[in-house]
Design a protein around this motif. Sequence first.
Motif, PDB file in Angstrom:
ATOM      1  N   ILE A 187      39.030  45.599  59.583  1.00 18.96           N
ATOM      2  CA  ILE A 187      39.220  46.379  58.361  1.00 18.96           C
ATOM      3  C   ILE A 187      39.333  47.846  58.748  1.00 18.96           C
ATOM      4  CG2 ILE A 187      38.241  47.024  56.135  1.00 18.96           C
ATOM      5  CD1 ILE A 187      36.580  44.465  56.224  1.00 18.96           C
ATOM      6  N   ASP A 188      40.441  48.472  58.400  1.00 14.36           N
ATOM      7  CA  ASP A 188      40.623  49.901  58.634  1.00 14.36           C
ATOM      8  C   ASP A 188      40.290  50.618  57.336  1.00 14.36           C
ATOM      9  OD1 ASP A 188      41.411  52.497  59.090  1.00 14.36           O
ATOM     10  OD2 ASP A 188      43.372  51.970  59.911  1.00 14.36           O
ATOM     11  N   VAL A 189      39.061  51.110  57.222  1.00 16.53           N
ATOM     12  CA  VAL A 189      38.609  51.698  55.958  1.00 16.53           C
ATOM     13  C   VAL A 189      39.321  53.002  55.620  1.00 16.53           C
ATOM     14  CG1 VAL A 189      36.355  50.579  55.966  1.00 16.53           C
ATOM     15  CG2 VAL A 189      36.630  52.798  57.076  1.00 16.53           C
ATOM     16  N   SER A 190      40.047  53.557  56.573  1.00 20.92           N
ATOM     17  CA  SER A 190      40.838  54.743  56.245  1.00 20.92           C
ATOM     18  C   SER A 190      42.117  54.369  55.499  1.00 20.92           C
ATOM     19  CB  SER A 190      41.185  55.531  57.503  1.00 20.92           C
ATOM     20  OG  SER A 190      42.128  54.835  58.288  1.00 20.92           O
ATOM     21  N   LYS A 191      42.473  53.075  55.549  1.00 21.73           N
ATOM     22  CA  LYS A 191      43.713  52.635  54.912  1.00 21.73           C
ATOM     23  C   LYS A 191      43.522  51.559  53.859  1.00 21.73           C
ATOM     24  CE  LYS A 191      46.708  53.834  58.712  1.00 21.73           C
ATOM     25  NZ  LYS A 191      47.792  53.442  59.571  1.00 21.73           N
ATOM     26  N   GLN A 192      42.386  50.906  53.834  1.00 17.73           N
ATOM     27  CA  GLN A 192      42.161  49.872  52.827  1.00 17.73           C
ATOM     28  C   GLN A 192      40.704  49.917  52.393  1.00 17.73           C
ATOM     29  OE1 GLN A 192      43.841  46.946  55.527  1.00 17.73           O
ATOM     30  NE2 GLN A 192      41.966  45.762  55.350  1.00 17.73           N
ATOM     31  N   THR A 193      40.536  50.250  51.129  1.00 13.45           N
ATOM     32  CA  THR A 193      39.190  50.452  50.628  1.00 13.45           C
ATOM     33  C   THR A 193      39.144  50.286  49.116  1.00 13.45           C
ATOM     34  OG1 THR A 193      37.323  51.984  50.681  1.00 13.45           O
ATOM     35  CG2 THR A 193      39.469  52.956  50.368  1.00 13.45           C
ATOM     36  N   ILE A 245      39.152  52.531  42.375  1.00 12.29           N
ATOM     37  CA  ILE A 245      40.375  52.846  43.107  1.00 12.29           C
ATOM     38  C   ILE A 245      40.503  51.900  44.290  1.00 12.29           C
ATOM     39  CG2 ILE A 245      41.624  54.637  44.376  1.00 12.29           C
ATOM     40  CD1 ILE A 245      39.737  56.635  42.750  1.00 12.29           C
ATOM     41  N   VAL A 246      41.616  51.186  44.337  1.00 10.64           N
ATOM     42  CA  VAL A 246      41.901  50.251  45.430  1.00 10.64           C
ATOM     43  C   VAL A 246      43.041  50.855  46.254  1.00 10.64           C
ATOM     44  CG1 VAL A 246      42.603  47.912  46.048  1.00 10.64           C
ATOM     45  CG2 VAL A 246      41.234  48.298  43.967  1.00 10.64           C
ATOM     46  N   LYS A 247      42.748  51.122  47.514  1.00 11.52           N
ATOM     47  CA  LYS A 247      43.720  51.736  48.419  1.00 11.52           C
ATOM     48  C   LYS A 247      44.132  50.733  49.484  1.00 11.52           C
ATOM     49  CE  LYS A 247      44.024  55.418  51.884  1.00 11.52           C
ATOM     50  NZ  LYS A 247      43.268  56.493  52.552  1.00 11.52           N
ATOM     51  N   LEU A 248      45.451  50.633  49.708  1.00  9.10           N
ATOM     52  CA  LEU A 248      45.995  49.696  50.695  1.00  9.10           C
ATOM     53  C   LEU A 248      47.173  50.314  51.442  1.00  9.10           C
ATOM     54  CD1 LEU A 248      46.187  46.516  48.444  1.00  9.10           C
ATOM     55  CD2 LEU A 248      44.629  46.845  50.347  1.00  9.10           C
ATOM     56  N   PRO A 249      47.440  49.848  52.672  1.00  5.73           N
ATOM     57  CA  PRO A 249      48.680  50.232  53.344  1.00  5.73           C
ATOM     58  C   PRO A 249      49.865  49.779  52.485  1.00  5.73           C
ATOM     59  CG  PRO A 249      47.206  49.107  54.867  1.00  5.73           C
ATOM     60  CD  PRO A 249      46.629  48.955  53.494  1.00  5.73           C
ATOM     61  N   GLU A 262      51.553  56.560  53.915  1.00  4.95           N
ATOM     62  CA  GLU A 262      51.461  55.206  54.441  1.00  4.95           C
ATOM     63  C   GLU A 262      50.699  54.280  53.496  1.00  4.95           C
ATOM     64  OE1 GLU A 262      51.238  55.170  59.136  1.00  4.95           O
ATOM     65  OE2 GLU A 262      49.616  56.366  58.273  1.00  4.95           O
ATOM     66  N   CYS A 263      49.953  54.877  52.570  1.00 10.51           N
ATOM     67  CA  CYS A 263      49.090  54.091  51.685  1.00 10.51           C
ATOM     68  C   CYS A 263      49.336  54.422  50.222  1.00 10.51           C
ATOM     69  CB  CYS A 263      47.621  54.367  52.000  1.00 10.51           C
ATOM     70  SG  CYS A 263      47.148  53.885  53.667  1.00 10.51           S
ATOM     71  N   CYS A 264      49.118  53.417  49.394  1.00 11.37           N
ATOM     72  CA  CYS A 264      49.158  53.595  47.948  1.00 11.37           C
ATOM     73  C   CYS A 264      47.825  53.141  47.371  1.00 11.37           C
ATOM     74  CB  CYS A 264      50.275  52.766  47.318  1.00 11.37           C
ATOM     75  SG  CYS A 264      51.912  53.475  47.548  1.00 11.37           S
ATOM     76  N   ALA A 265      47.513  53.657  46.207  1.00  9.25           N
ATOM     77  CA  ALA A 265      46.284  53.279  45.531  1.00  9.25           C
ATOM     78  C   ALA A 265      46.585  52.912  44.089  1.00  9.25           C
ATOM     79  CB  ALA A 265      45.275  54.423  45.573  1.00  9.25           C
ATOM     80  N   ARG A 266      45.785  52.005  43.580  1.00  6.73           N
ATOM     81  CA  ARG A 266      45.861  51.603  42.175  1.00  6.73           C
ATOM     82  C   ARG A 266      44.525  51.969  41.554  1.00  6.73           C
ATOM     83  NH1 ARG A 266      49.814  50.243  38.382  1.00  6.73           N
ATOM     84  NH2 ARG A 266      48.972  48.746  36.913  1.00  6.73           N
ATOM     85  N   GLU A 267      44.598  52.706  40.477  1.00  5.56           N
ATOM     86  CA  GLU A 267      43.382  53.164  39.804  1.00  5.56           C
ATOM     87  C   GLU A 267      43.244  52.462  38.465  1.00  5.56           C
ATOM     88  OE1 GLU A 267      42.300  57.535  39.611  1.00  5.56           O
ATOM     89  OE2 GLU A 267      42.930  57.161  37.539  1.00  5.56           O
ATOM     90  N   TRP A 268      42.040  51.957  38.203  1.00  2.00           N
ATOM     91  CA  TRP A 268      41.676  51.394  36.904  1.00  2.00           C
ATOM     92  C   TRP A 268      40.646  52.347  36.322  1.00  2.00           C
ATOM     93  CZ3 TRP A 268      40.080  46.372  39.818  1.00  2.00           C
ATOM     94  CH2 TRP A 268      41.221  45.749  40.328  1.00  2.00           C
ATOM     95  N   ARG A 269      40.877  52.832  35.118  1.00  9.61           N
ATOM     96  CA  ARG A 269      39.972  53.840  34.594  1.00  9.61           C
ATOM     97  C   ARG A 269      39.721  53.669  33.104  1.00  9.61           C
ATOM     98  NH1 ARG A 269      44.782  56.800  35.507  1.00  9.61           N
ATOM     99  NH2 ARG A 269      45.731  57.484  33.570  1.00  9.61           N
ATOM    100  N   CYS A 270      38.644  54.311  32.678  1.00  9.90           N
ATOM    101  CA  CYS A 270      38.304  54.329  31.254  1.00  9.90           C
ATOM    102  C   CYS A 270      37.380  55.508  30.991  1.00  9.90           C
ATOM    103  CB  CYS A 270      37.632  53.019  30.832  1.00  9.90           C
ATOM    104  SG  CYS A 270      36.010  52.763  31.582  1.00  9.90           S
ATOM    105  N   LYS A 271      37.162  55.761  29.731  1.00  6.66           N
ATOM    106  CA  LYS A 271      36.184  56.751  29.281  1.00  6.66           C
ATOM    107  C   LYS A 271      34.980  55.995  28.752  1.00  6.66           C
ATOM    108  CE  LYS A 271      38.693  60.594  29.644  1.00  6.66           C
ATOM    109  NZ  LYS A 271      38.292  61.732  30.474  1.00  6.66           N
TER     110      LYS A 271
END
Length: 136
Positions: free
Chosen positions: A66-72, A87-91, A11-20
């Motif tokens: 805000i449903d923190v289980s689905k958007q955080t 990490i940004v998580k959204l429905p 039901e949810c997708c996340a977008r990750e921004w990362r670096c070393k």
Amino acid sequence: MPTIAPEVDFECCAREWRCKWSHEDDMASLKACQKLLEDMKDDILAVTHDFTRRQLKGREVLNGKIDVSKQTVQRMVDQQCCDFKVIVKLPLDKFQEWEKTNFEPEGKFLEGLRDIPGITEVATQTYTMENVSVLG
């Protein structure tokens, strides 16, 4: 609910921004990553909800909005691998709307990471993310 394979729904997708980051100079690059995140916190949190620091001074009740289980928004630091991730998580429906904006403020955040001395391997990734209930 979308299905990747039988029994693998999401039901949810996340977008990750990362670096070393680097241990050099007393981990200055990691500290700079954290400062960048703090400086952009309002813009990033606005993706999950129309939230700003101004609301902290107000009396608006956000219970149930805000449903923190689905958007955080989460920050992850791995000291062994020198990973810094946001990490940004959204429905799924909100994620698709956000995708149409090129994941703003992603460009500004990634540019900020690239400008930090000692930062390498700046990248993004999209994936599904679901909570697992231990209660069945």
